[in-house]
Design an enzyme around this catalytic site. Sequence first.
Site, short mmCIF file in Angstrom:
data_model
loop_
_atom_site.label_atom_id
_atom_site.label_comp_id
_atom_site.label_asym_id
_atom_site.label_seq_id
_atom_site.Cartn_x
_atom_site.Cartn_y
_atom_site.Cartn_z
N LYS A 38 50.67 52.38 45.73
CA LYS A 38 49.68 51.58 45.01
C LYS A 38 48.47 52.43 44.64
O LYS A 38 47.87 53.08 45.51
CB LYS A 38 49.22 50.38 45.84
CG LYS A 38 48.28 49.44 45.06
CD LYS A 38 47.90 48.22 45.88
CE LYS A 38 46.69 48.45 46.74
NZ LYS A 38 45.42 48.52 45.95
N LYS A 67 44.03 45.00 37.99
CA LYS A 67 43.44 43.65 37.90
C LYS A 67 42.84 43.38 36.52
O LYS A 67 41.65 43.12 36.37
CB LYS A 67 42.39 43.47 38.99
CG LYS A 67 42.94 43.58 40.41
CD LYS A 67 41.84 43.34 41.43
CE LYS A 67 42.37 43.40 42.86
NZ LYS A 67 42.75 44.77 43.26
N ASP A 70 40.28 40.14 30.55
CA ASP A 70 39.44 40.38 29.37
C ASP A 70 39.91 39.40 28.30
O ASP A 70 40.69 38.47 28.59
CB ASP A 70 39.57 41.83 28.91
CG ASP A 70 38.29 42.37 28.28
OD1 ASP A 70 37.79 41.72 27.33
OD2 ASP A 70 37.79 43.42 28.72
N ILE A 71 39.46 39.61 27.07
CA ILE A 71 39.97 38.78 25.98
C ILE A 71 41.47 39.05 25.82
O ILE A 71 41.98 40.09 26.24
CB ILE A 71 39.21 39.03 24.67
CG1 ILE A 71 39.42 40.48 24.20
CG2 ILE A 71 37.73 38.73 24.84
CD1 ILE A 71 38.85 40.73 22.82
N THR A 74 42.77 42.44 24.41
CA THR A 74 42.51 43.58 25.29
C THR A 74 43.47 43.58 26.48
O THR A 74 43.98 44.64 26.88
CB THR A 74 41.06 43.56 25.77
OG1 THR A 74 40.19 43.62 24.64
CG2 THR A 74 40.76 44.73 26.69
N THR A 121 42.11 38.59 49.24
CA THR A 121 42.20 38.34 50.68
C THR A 121 40.92 38.69 51.41
O THR A 121 40.81 38.42 52.61
CB THR A 121 43.38 39.13 51.28
OG1 THR A 121 43.30 40.50 50.89
CG2 THR A 121 44.71 38.55 50.82
N ARG A 182 47.77 43.60 58.61
CA ARG A 182 47.24 44.39 59.72
C ARG A 182 48.20 44.33 60.90
O ARG A 182 48.84 43.31 61.15
CB ARG A 182 45.87 43.84 60.17
CG ARG A 182 44.76 43.95 59.11
CD ARG A 182 44.37 45.39 58.91
NE ARG A 182 43.22 45.56 58.04
CZ ARG A 182 43.28 45.76 56.74
NH1 ARG A 182 44.46 45.79 56.13
NH2 ARG A 182 42.19 45.93 56.02
N ARG A 212 44.42 51.06 54.91
CA ARG A 212 43.83 51.74 56.07
C ARG A 212 44.67 51.71 57.34
O ARG A 212 44.65 52.69 58.09
CB ARG A 212 42.43 51.17 56.32
CG ARG A 212 41.39 51.71 55.34
CD ARG A 212 40.13 50.89 55.34
NE ARG A 212 40.35 49.59 54.72
CZ ARG A 212 39.39 48.68 54.53
NH1 ARG A 212 38.17 48.92 54.93
NH2 ARG A 212 39.67 47.54 53.93
#
Length: 239
Positions: A38, A67, A70-71, A74, A121, A182, A212
């Site tokens: 990712k 993520k 927009d219009i 776009t 999240t 986690r 992480r």
Amino acid sequence: MRGNLSAKDRLAVALDVTGRDAAMRMLDLVSDEVGVIKIGHRLAYSGGFGLIEELAKAGKQVFADLKLLDIDQTVAEGARSVAATGAAYLTVHAYPKAMHAAVEALGADPTMRLLGVTVLTSMDDEDLQEAGYAVPADQLVMTRALQAQQASMPGLICSALEASSLRAALGPNMLLVTPGIRFAGGEAGDQKRVVTPQKAIADGADILVMGRPITAADDPRAAARRAVEEIEAGLAERG
């Protein structure tokens, strides 16, 4: 498609690092242990955007976590541009117009799967209220999930806490991708709606996003292997 994923292909490592060099160092440690890489804003905007195409050409499944919102034009152009890099997944905020624009831009049989971001999240009911929403997180997630299904989106980004209810409401075909994962006893960090890898898979999630807990571990390779083992246990529990 979702039922054919291997345990490794169900783990996406979030390369939330700055710069290409740092990304390559982490990839040297974990790329053989995970199925999906990712790349989000931090890396993309610090010289890592080109890695999407480079890794895709090397046969890696790349998750472009950009993520889009927009219009319509776009969003459509952005989705087509990212698809041209060979990315396997792209996130779009789960607003109806944005989702429809992205789906229509990619056509009837796209190789890149769009994922609608329901509610981050890192946000809880209090955060949503502060942002002007009058409904709790689980209700907003369900509303956006149903809108995503109506827009023919192939997948969603959601908390694993919502995976079971979404699976029941949406049926077997919607791909559920869950951040906020986690290990038991691990620190939540800035996440507020968290679940362990095994429980997330057992409850119906398809792909887990972990940053992480893997990249900041003393032994990232071992942490990634642990995650895959928990995914295998969750699949067995799911039956």
